[in-house]
Design an enzyme around this catalytic site. Structure first.
Site, PDB file in Angstrom:
ATOM      1  N   THR A 272     -16.756  -5.109  -7.557  1.00  0.00           N
ATOM      2  CA  THR A 272     -15.824  -6.028  -6.911  1.00  0.00           C
ATOM      3  C   THR A 272     -15.909  -5.868  -5.402  1.00  0.00           C
ATOM      4  OG1 THR A 272     -14.212  -6.058  -8.724  1.00  0.00           O
ATOM      5  CG2 THR A 272     -13.375  -6.545  -6.557  1.00  0.00           C
ATOM      6  N   THR A 273     -15.792  -6.975  -4.684  1.00  0.00           N
ATOM      7  CA  THR A 273     -15.557  -6.934  -3.253  1.00  0.00           C
ATOM      8  C   THR A 273     -14.256  -7.668  -2.989  1.00  0.00           C
ATOM      9  OG1 THR A 273     -17.930  -6.896  -2.754  1.00  0.00           O
ATOM     10  CG2 THR A 273     -16.450  -7.586  -0.990  1.00  0.00           C
TER      11      THR A 273
END
Length: 459
Positions: A272-273
């Site tokens: 995830t970013t």
């Protein structure tokens, strides 16, 4: 009779659930570390306060952004596995500023507790109450920082989030392995498995202010502006100057054994970013929503690949509304999007901490049996991670004794540890591993920001 039978069955079920659940006796009792920092971004924006909290034992952490003036916010979710709180409310398009705080956290969905904890802290501290229109609004997102990157399941909880919130201050943002980015990694798609973290950047043009913050836990590799890879534990067979384009162009062969190393496992598919963009110019919800989409799209330049099925990418775009639009002087929303996209790339690049180097074994060092015998025993890192150290022929061996492998030390067989010095050992591998005995009955794997500590039974 049926009633008594039902009560007995419920009692049995409750008792079984309590006894069988590790969570029933694994409550966290840890000391928060707030606002730890090495390299920092310093920026001039008094209405934005930032606080970070960490549990070194994880390690894992949380980052809290507290807006002193309620602000307008939009959200853009791109990844295939986002974890958010209050995101539906942000999509309704109300023009009234409601946002108090944004919380970014480790701990996967368990870390979402951090967001609601900040809301209750706002109320408990008297900044918000239960009156209609004055209820605290905190939104937030999480990254997955469990799996084979650490040997426990500690998560950011209410205590940690509220400590970070109450320690928040303006103008300082820690870069690298701090806060929510404490145990972030990047590049799992190509088996890079580089350490990552949180990044930030700030730009001011006249009265216009733009700030970008991100926690990069991406499946893709972080990419420099010239196309080179910012961080990666590279396969030794790769060409020396390989670029992100080369890896993408070689897909799927570039991910196969013999080209890049082992195929993806489940832990490398949890990425995830999570990002935050803040502007001080007053914008409508429609303009802010489009800004979120534009900047989030641009992040595919700095992270390749981006927004895959196994990423949970989310971007929040916030307008603090401090700078009124003035005819002929305001920067257009499109221009803001172009500028902000470049600022966000700067933030992505600043998230990369210094990578640990592979320790070098000393083949000439010969240790005595008495020295090695002091390390023998079974060391516990968590309820599922243990290592058993043994000796044979004046050599030290290690084997995972818990439910899971521990990095390059596996459960199926003992592996010889190569001495670096009298109390440090390594396992030659693509990914650096240092085993350091620091005291009688205590060992650390990978000393530093990402260390894991084990203790020997009966010491």
């Amino acid at each position: 009779m049926q009633h008594q039978t039902l009560l007995a069955a419920l009692a049995t079920l409750s008792t079984s659930a309590f006894i069988g659940s590790p969570a029933a006796h694994a409550e966290q009792d840890l000391k928060p570390v707030v606002n730890a920092a090495g390299k920092t971004l310093e920026f001039d924006w008094p209405t934005i306060r930032v606080g970070t909290g960490e549990y070194d034992e994880g390690p894992t952490g949380v980052t809290v952004f507290h807006f002193q003036k309620r602000s307008l916010v939009a959200i853009d979710a791109r990844g295939g596995g986002p974890g958010t709180v209050n995101s539906d409310y942000l999509r309704l398009g109300y023009e009234v500023p409601k946002l108090d705080a944004i919380v970014l956290s480790g701990g996967s969905w368990y870390g979402l507790e951090s967001t609601t904890a900040v809301s209750t802290a706002l109320k408990d501290d008297g900044l918000r109450d239960a009156r209609w229109g004055n209820v605290a609004l905190a939104v937030g997102s999480i990254i997955y920082d469990f799996g084979d990157r650490r040997l426990n399941e500690i998560y950011p909880d209410k205590k940690l989030a509220q400590a970070a919130f109450r320690a928040a201050k303006p103008g300082v943002f820690p870069l690298g392995a701090y806060g929510a980015g404490r145990m972030a990694k990047s590049g799992g798609y190509f088996n890079c498995n580089a350490h990552s973290g949180q990044g930030g950047a700030f730009k001011q043009i006249g009265e216009l202010k733009i700030a970008a913050f991100t926690v990069v836990n991406a499946m893709g590799v972080i990419t420099q502006r010239d196309g080179s890879i910012a961080a990666c534990f590279r396969d030794p067979t790769w060409p020396k100057n390989i670029s992100a384009f080369d890896l993408a162009d070689g897909t799927p062969d570039s991910r196969k054994p013999g080209w890049t190393g082992n195929p993806l496992d489940e832990d490398k598919r949890a990425n995830t970013t999570i990002s935050l963009l803040v502007v001080n110019q007053k914008m409508s919800y429609a303009e802010l929503n489009r800004l979120a989409v534009q900047v989030h799209t641009s992040m595919a330049r700095g992270i390749q690949p981006f927004a895959t099925e196994f990423d949970g990418d989310v971007l929040y775009a916030v307008s603090t509304g401090e700078l009124e639009k003035k005819e002929g002087s305001a920067v257009t929303p499109v221009d803001i999007g172009v500028i902000a996209s470049d600022v966000m790339w700067d933030a992505i690049l600043s998230s990369v901490p210094e990578q640990p180097s592979a320790p070098k074994a000393n083949p000439r060092l010969k240790l005595q049996a008495s020295e090695l015998d002091s390390y023998v025993g079974e060391y516990t890192f968590s309820e599922f991670a243990k290592i058993r150290f043994t000796t044979r022929d004046n050599k030290l061996f290690a084997q995972a004794a818990g439910a899971r492998d521990t990095f390059a030390i596996k459960r199926d067989s003992a592996i010889e540890l190569q001495p670096v010095n009298k109390n440090e050992f390594t396992v030659p591998s693509r990914y650096p591993l240092l085993v350091k005995f620091i005291a009688p009955g205590q060992v650390i794997l990978n000393p530093g920001r990402w260390q894991q500590t084990g203790r020997r039974a009966n010491d």
